[in-house]
Design a protein around this motif. Sequence first.
Motif, PDB file in Angstrom:
ATOM      1  N   ILE A   2     105.304 -44.926 -51.577  1.00  0.00           N
ATOM      2  CA  ILE A   2     105.849 -46.205 -51.131  1.00  0.00           C
ATOM      3  C   ILE A   2     106.840 -45.938 -50.004  1.00  0.00           C
ATOM      4  CG2 ILE A   2     107.226 -48.205 -51.790  1.00  0.00           C
ATOM      5  CD1 ILE A   2     105.957 -48.030 -54.551  1.00  0.00           C
ATOM      6  N   PHE A   3     106.578 -46.533 -48.857  1.00  0.00           N
ATOM      7  CA  PHE A   3     107.391 -46.344 -47.658  1.00  0.00           C
ATOM      8  C   PHE A   3     108.379 -47.499 -47.530  1.00  0.00           C
ATOM      9  CE2 PHE A   3     108.142 -47.083 -43.118  1.00  0.00           C
ATOM     10  CZ  PHE A   3     108.523 -45.820 -42.691  1.00  0.00           C
ATOM     11  N   GLU A   4     109.625 -47.192 -47.196  1.00  0.00           N
ATOM     12  CA  GLU A   4     110.664 -48.216 -47.060  1.00  0.00           C
ATOM     13  C   GLU A   4     111.088 -48.371 -45.602  1.00  0.00           C
ATOM     14  OE1 GLU A   4     113.991 -47.511 -49.579  1.00  0.00           O
ATOM     15  OE2 GLU A   4     112.818 -47.515 -51.436  1.00  0.00           O
ATOM     16  N   SER A  37     102.545 -46.151 -40.659  1.00  0.00           N
ATOM     17  CA  SER A  37     101.466 -45.428 -39.996  1.00  0.00           C
ATOM     18  C   SER A  37     102.006 -44.293 -39.127  1.00  0.00           C
ATOM     19  CB  SER A  37     100.634 -46.389 -39.146  1.00  0.00           C
ATOM     20  OG  SER A  37      99.929 -47.310 -39.958  1.00  0.00           O
ATOM     21  N   ASP A  38     103.082 -44.563 -38.403  1.00  0.00           N
ATOM     22  CA  ASP A  38     103.709 -43.516 -37.589  1.00  0.00           C
ATOM     23  C   ASP A  38     104.144 -42.351 -38.475  1.00  0.00           C
ATOM     24  OD1 ASP A  38     103.356 -45.088 -35.362  1.00  0.00           O
ATOM     25  OD2 ASP A  38     105.433 -45.796 -35.286  1.00  0.00           O
ATOM     26  N   ASN A  39     104.736 -42.684 -39.624  1.00  0.00           N
ATOM     27  CA  ASN A  39     105.219 -41.661 -40.550  1.00  0.00           C
ATOM     28  C   ASN A  39     104.075 -40.817 -41.107  1.00  0.00           C
ATOM     29  OD1 ASN A  39     107.615 -40.692 -42.273  1.00  0.00           O
ATOM     30  ND2 ASN A  39     106.110 -41.235 -43.839  1.00  0.00           N
ATOM     31  N   ALA A  40     102.883 -41.445 -41.203  1.00  0.00           N
ATOM     32  CA  ALA A  40     101.708 -40.738 -41.708  1.00  0.00           C
ATOM     33  C   ALA A  40     100.973 -39.975 -40.603  1.00  0.00           C
ATOM     34  CB  ALA A  40     100.762 -41.733 -42.376  1.00  0.00           C
ATOM     35  N   GLY A  41     101.520 -39.977 -39.386  1.00  0.00           N
ATOM     36  CA  GLY A  41     100.871 -39.305 -38.273  1.00  0.00           C
ATOM     37  C   GLY A  41      99.643 -40.030 -37.778  1.00  0.00           C
ATOM     38  N   ASP A  42      99.641 -41.372 -37.946  1.00  0.00           N
ATOM     39  CA  ASP A  42      98.491 -42.196 -37.574  1.00  0.00           C
ATOM     40  C   ASP A  42      98.952 -43.329 -36.657  1.00  0.00           C
ATOM     41  OD1 ASP A  42      95.882 -43.211 -37.569  1.00  0.00           O
ATOM     42  OD2 ASP A  42      96.237 -44.434 -39.361  1.00  0.00           O
ATOM     43  N   SER A  43      99.595 -42.959 -35.560  1.00  0.00           N
ATOM     44  CA  SER A  43     100.148 -43.944 -34.632  1.00  0.00           C
ATOM     45  C   SER A  43      99.078 -44.911 -34.135  1.00  0.00           C
ATOM     46  CB  SER A  43     100.781 -43.228 -33.430  1.00  0.00           C
ATOM     47  OG  SER A  43     101.055 -44.139 -32.382  1.00  0.00           O
ATOM     48  N   THR A  77     106.194 -50.776 -48.444  1.00  0.00           N
ATOM     49  CA  THR A  77     104.766 -50.922 -48.156  1.00  0.00           C
ATOM     50  C   THR A  77     104.027 -49.651 -48.551  1.00  0.00           C
ATOM     51  OG1 THR A  77     103.121 -51.501 -46.479  1.00  0.00           O
ATOM     52  CG2 THR A  77     104.974 -50.138 -45.748  1.00  0.00           C
ATOM     53  N   TRP A  78     102.770 -49.808 -48.904  1.00  0.00           N
ATOM     54  CA  TRP A  78     101.975 -48.658 -49.318  1.00  0.00           C
ATOM     55  C   TRP A  78     100.485 -48.984 -49.227  1.00  0.00           C
ATOM     56  CZ3 TRP A  78     104.705 -51.960 -52.347  1.00  0.00           C
ATOM     57  CH2 TRP A  78     104.020 -52.642 -53.355  1.00  0.00           C
ATOM     58  N   ARG A 129      96.842 -38.871 -45.944  1.00  0.00           N
ATOM     59  CA  ARG A 129      98.142 -38.852 -45.254  1.00  0.00           C
ATOM     60  C   ARG A 129      99.047 -39.984 -45.720  1.00  0.00           C
ATOM     61  NH1 ARG A 129      96.726 -38.619 -38.934  1.00  0.00           N
ATOM     62  NH2 ARG A 129      94.785 -37.416 -39.053  1.00  0.00           N
ATOM     63  N   TYR A 130      98.429 -41.083 -46.185  1.00  0.00           N
ATOM     64  CA  TYR A 130      99.204 -42.238 -46.639  1.00  0.00           C
ATOM     65  C   TYR A 130      99.610 -42.141 -48.107  1.00  0.00           C
ATOM     66  CZ  TYR A 130      98.128 -44.809 -42.345  1.00  0.00           C
ATOM     67  OH  TYR A 130      98.043 -45.228 -41.035  1.00  0.00           O
ATOM     68  N   HIS A 131      99.083 -41.162 -48.832  1.00  0.00           N
ATOM     69  CA  HIS A 131      99.382 -40.998 -50.250  1.00  0.00           C
ATOM     70  C   HIS A 131      99.269 -42.329 -51.000  1.00  0.00           C
ATOM     71  CE1 HIS A 131     100.817 -36.952 -49.331  1.00  0.00           C
ATOM     72  NE2 HIS A 131     101.555 -37.472 -48.364  1.00  0.00           N
ATOM     73  N   PRO A 132      98.060 -42.870 -51.105  1.00  0.00           N
ATOM     74  CA  PRO A 132      97.867 -44.194 -51.739  1.00  0.00           C
ATOM     75  C   PRO A 132      98.485 -44.267 -53.125  1.00  0.00           C
ATOM     76  CG  PRO A 132      95.843 -43.460 -50.688  1.00  0.00           C
ATOM     77  CD  PRO A 132      96.782 -42.296 -50.643  1.00  0.00           C
ATOM     78  N   ASP A 133      98.973 -45.465 -53.463  1.00  0.00           N
ATOM     79  CA  ASP A 133      99.668 -45.702 -54.724  1.00  0.00           C
ATOM     80  C   ASP A 133      98.877 -46.702 -55.562  1.00  0.00           C
ATOM     81  OD1 ASP A 133     101.869 -46.877 -56.583  1.00  0.00           O
ATOM     82  OD2 ASP A 133     102.862 -45.193 -55.598  1.00  0.00           O
TER      83      ASP A 133
END
Length: 241
Positions: A2-4, A37-43, A77-78, A129-133
Amino acid sequence: MIFEANYTPSIEDYGRNGRLSPTAILKILENAGSLHSDNAGDSILAGCKDGMGWVLTDWRLEILEYPLYGSSIKTETWAVAGKVVLSTNRNFLMYDQYGTVLVKASSKWVRFDLNAGRPVKIAPELMERYHPDEKRVFEDDKMPKIAEPESWSAEKEIQLRRSDIDFNNHLHNLCYLDFALEMLPESVYLRGGYKGIRIAYKTAVKEGESLIARYRTTDAGHLVGIYGSDGSLRTLIELYE
């Protein structure tokens, strides 16, 4: 995972009643997703330059409370865990500075080959890369359908501005909601306080196109359809009261 993301609204984010506008809420959610997405390296921008990107097809929002002027906003978000082939869902929770849940939302995204103009399978390594939750904001991941009516009660031609076009040379997602709000009767618009928003994007609008917005009431609230000048349906937006 979960990204904040934190956001401090500015004055243009608020409506006449001193509460965050529906478009501002959607903007905050989209920005949080982009940062994730940026944090996941998927700009998103880099992907579009390489010819591969994500296309937003659906939004579902449940607005529990509209933030007042001066609120600080935190968004979680996740990516939702589950079977992924051509599309995936992203969930959101929006909180105020006191930890009160303000908005629950879900969006659906399709992986797209921009050069070929068609959906493609989502690579498992990309989703990793997004580590789905497993967490879900709605019990059912499926987006409620919006039925296109046989008739409308009002329509208006839309003149696109240059600033309405995004980096991908398409009409920006937020503009469709603005067009829908413009179509509401004055008394409904001033009353505001919509409890839910559902958007189904059908076909992208490109620079230079002419559009027509059509409106009618529904049992649950208000429905707006955005059409091309050739009569093709581009987007349906339903606002629930």
